[in-house]
Design an enzyme around this catalytic site. Sequence first.
Site, PDB file in Angstrom:
ATOM      1  CE  LYS A 144       1.091   1.128   4.400  1.00 62.26           C
ATOM      2  NZ  LYS A 144       1.435   2.417   5.070  1.00 62.26           N
TER       3      LYS A 144
ATOM      4  CG  ASP B  27      -0.954  -0.356   7.958  1.00 62.32           C
ATOM      5  OD1 ASP B  27      -2.352   0.088   8.307  1.00 62.32           O
ATOM      6  OD2 ASP B  27       0.299  -0.073   7.814  1.00 62.32           O
TER       7      ASP B  27
HETATM    8  P1  ATP Z   1       4.600  -0.272   8.118  1.00 63.29           P
HETATM    9  O1  ATP Z   1       3.998   0.525   6.857  1.00 63.29           O
HETATM   10  O2  ATP Z   1       2.766  -1.345   7.890  1.00 63.29           O
HETATM   11  O3  ATP Z   1       4.202   0.456   8.826  1.00 63.29           O
HETATM   12  P2  ATP Z   1       6.741  -1.002   7.037  1.00 63.29           P
HETATM   13  O4  ATP Z   1       6.349  -1.246   5.605  1.00 63.29           O
HETATM   14  O5  ATP Z   1       7.357  -0.450   7.289  1.00 63.29           O
HETATM   15  O6  ATP Z   1       5.275  -1.025   7.784  1.00 63.29           O
HETATM   16  P3  ATP Z   1       7.177  -3.899   7.327  1.00 63.29           P
HETATM   17  O7  ATP Z   1       7.700  -4.888   5.835  1.00 63.29           O
HETATM   18  O8  ATP Z   1       6.169  -4.218   7.636  1.00 63.29           O
HETATM   19  O9  ATP Z   1       7.514  -2.596   7.981  1.00 63.29           O
HETATM   20  O10 ATP Z   1       8.959  -4.180   8.793  1.00 63.29           O
HETATM   21  C1  ATP Z   1       8.319  -3.946   9.618  1.00 63.29           C
HETATM   22  C2  ATP Z   1       8.819  -4.722  10.619  1.00 63.29           C
HETATM   23  O11 ATP Z   1       8.436  -6.316  10.653  1.00 63.29           O
HETATM   24  C3  ATP Z   1      10.182  -5.523  10.456  1.00 63.29           C
HETATM   25  O12 ATP Z   1      11.040  -4.918  10.261  1.00 63.29           O
HETATM   26  C4  ATP Z   1      10.207  -6.824  10.477  1.00 63.29           C
HETATM   27  O13 ATP Z   1      11.287  -6.829  12.179  1.00 63.29           O
HETATM   28  C5  ATP Z   1       8.890  -6.720  10.856  1.00 63.29           C
HETATM   29  N1  ATP Z   1       8.049  -8.569   9.946  1.00 63.29           N
HETATM   30  C6  ATP Z   1       7.465  -9.076  10.779  1.00 63.29           C
HETATM   31  N2  ATP Z   1       7.323 -10.343   9.178  1.00 63.29           N
HETATM   32  C7  ATP Z   1       7.206  -9.613   8.115  1.00 63.29           C
HETATM   33  C8  ATP Z   1       6.859  -9.801   7.476  1.00 63.29           C
HETATM   34  N3  ATP Z   1       6.783 -11.048   6.664  1.00 63.29           N
HETATM   35  N4  ATP Z   1       7.862  -8.862   6.512  1.00 63.29           N
HETATM   36  C9  ATP Z   1       8.964  -8.493   6.768  1.00 63.29           C
HETATM   37  N5  ATP Z   1       9.191  -7.430   8.087  1.00 63.29           N
HETATM   38  C10 ATP Z   1       8.319  -8.357   8.776  1.00 63.29           C
END
Ligand code: ATP
Length: 307
Positions: A10, A138
């Site tokens: 997203k 999310d």
């Molecule tokens: P958001 O936009 O929802 O705040 P994000 O995109 O910044 O999230 P994610 O890629 O969802 O961040 O990952 C945040 C943290 O979640 C990662 O650093 C990791 O430690 C943990 N994590 C748990 N499950 C997963 C997964 N399936 N893929 C990636 N990271 C994961």
Amino acid sequence: MSVTVRVPAKVNAQLGVGGLRADGFHDLANVFFAVALADEVTATPGEGVTLSCEGPDAHVVPLDDSNLAARAARLLAAHHGLADPGVHLHITKAIPVAGGMAGGSADGAAALVACDALWGLDTPLPVLLELAAELGSDVPFALLGGVALGRGRGEILEPLPVAGTFHWVFAVADGGLSTPAVFRECDRLRSEAGTGFTDTDVPTPDADPALLAALADGDPVALADALANDLQAAALSLRPALADTLRAGTDAGALAALVSGSGPTCAFLTKDAETAAHVAAALRASGTCRTAHATHGPVPGAVVRTG
Ligand code: ATP
């Protein structure tokens, strides 16, 4: 037998952030927009809940019980009283990790749908949405896809009308940003500016009518004018070099540039697919990001891939 689910990343077309609440969360007015940059989660029968991951960021994806895909599988099993759930989940990861594109949440949503199909549970969508909200704010949107307004912490969703397809480019940074750290920086900047940062100081955010009209009209120029992210100043404060990435995209012809969610991925809206391909190439050549992807949306949420 195996089940593969494709699930979109997203971008937040609008991310309005209210003041800090007593429970530690912020009220959000969050216009989620699902794009074709997608992960896939494949569920196969296994012993216990095990994980593997492939993709350029695979080495930073946790493969223990903290992974949202594993948590989703366990939550679904517990909801149905399955004492001994067995599944291996393989994640093909294209969504940048800790990039502000909700990749972990996407994998959680995909695992719910994949395990539901593998275990033949037929869980109704409203129940899957409740389980998704338990996993994280999310996750419900990743089940729904399309474009939706998220209120509360983002988990109360209202699908929004959209006309046509919009073309986006995403510039992926080296390393991630922690979402809680970006919210803390947002509070700190508000406090420093003297405007206050609690929910008594900051008005509850609402969706911008101009942005909703631009989506409904399928008008990329109007949408570009209305894109807004209240976390952008905080992400730039923690990662000043992102300003160069944003400029490189607009210099190359993007209609608008903004930090995606909590960053550090930067999002660019373009007028058509051809411009998106050009902006992505210019960003890759600019040296201001690790890589860049041209993509489009809106696309559906987590769906079982057939064929
Ligand atoms: P958001 O936009 O929802 O705040 P994000 O995109 O910044 O999230 P994610 O890629 O969802 O961040 O990952 C945040 C943290 O979640 C990662 O650093 C990791 O430690 C943990 N994590 C748990 N499950 C997963 C997964 N399936 N893929 C990636 N990271 C994961």
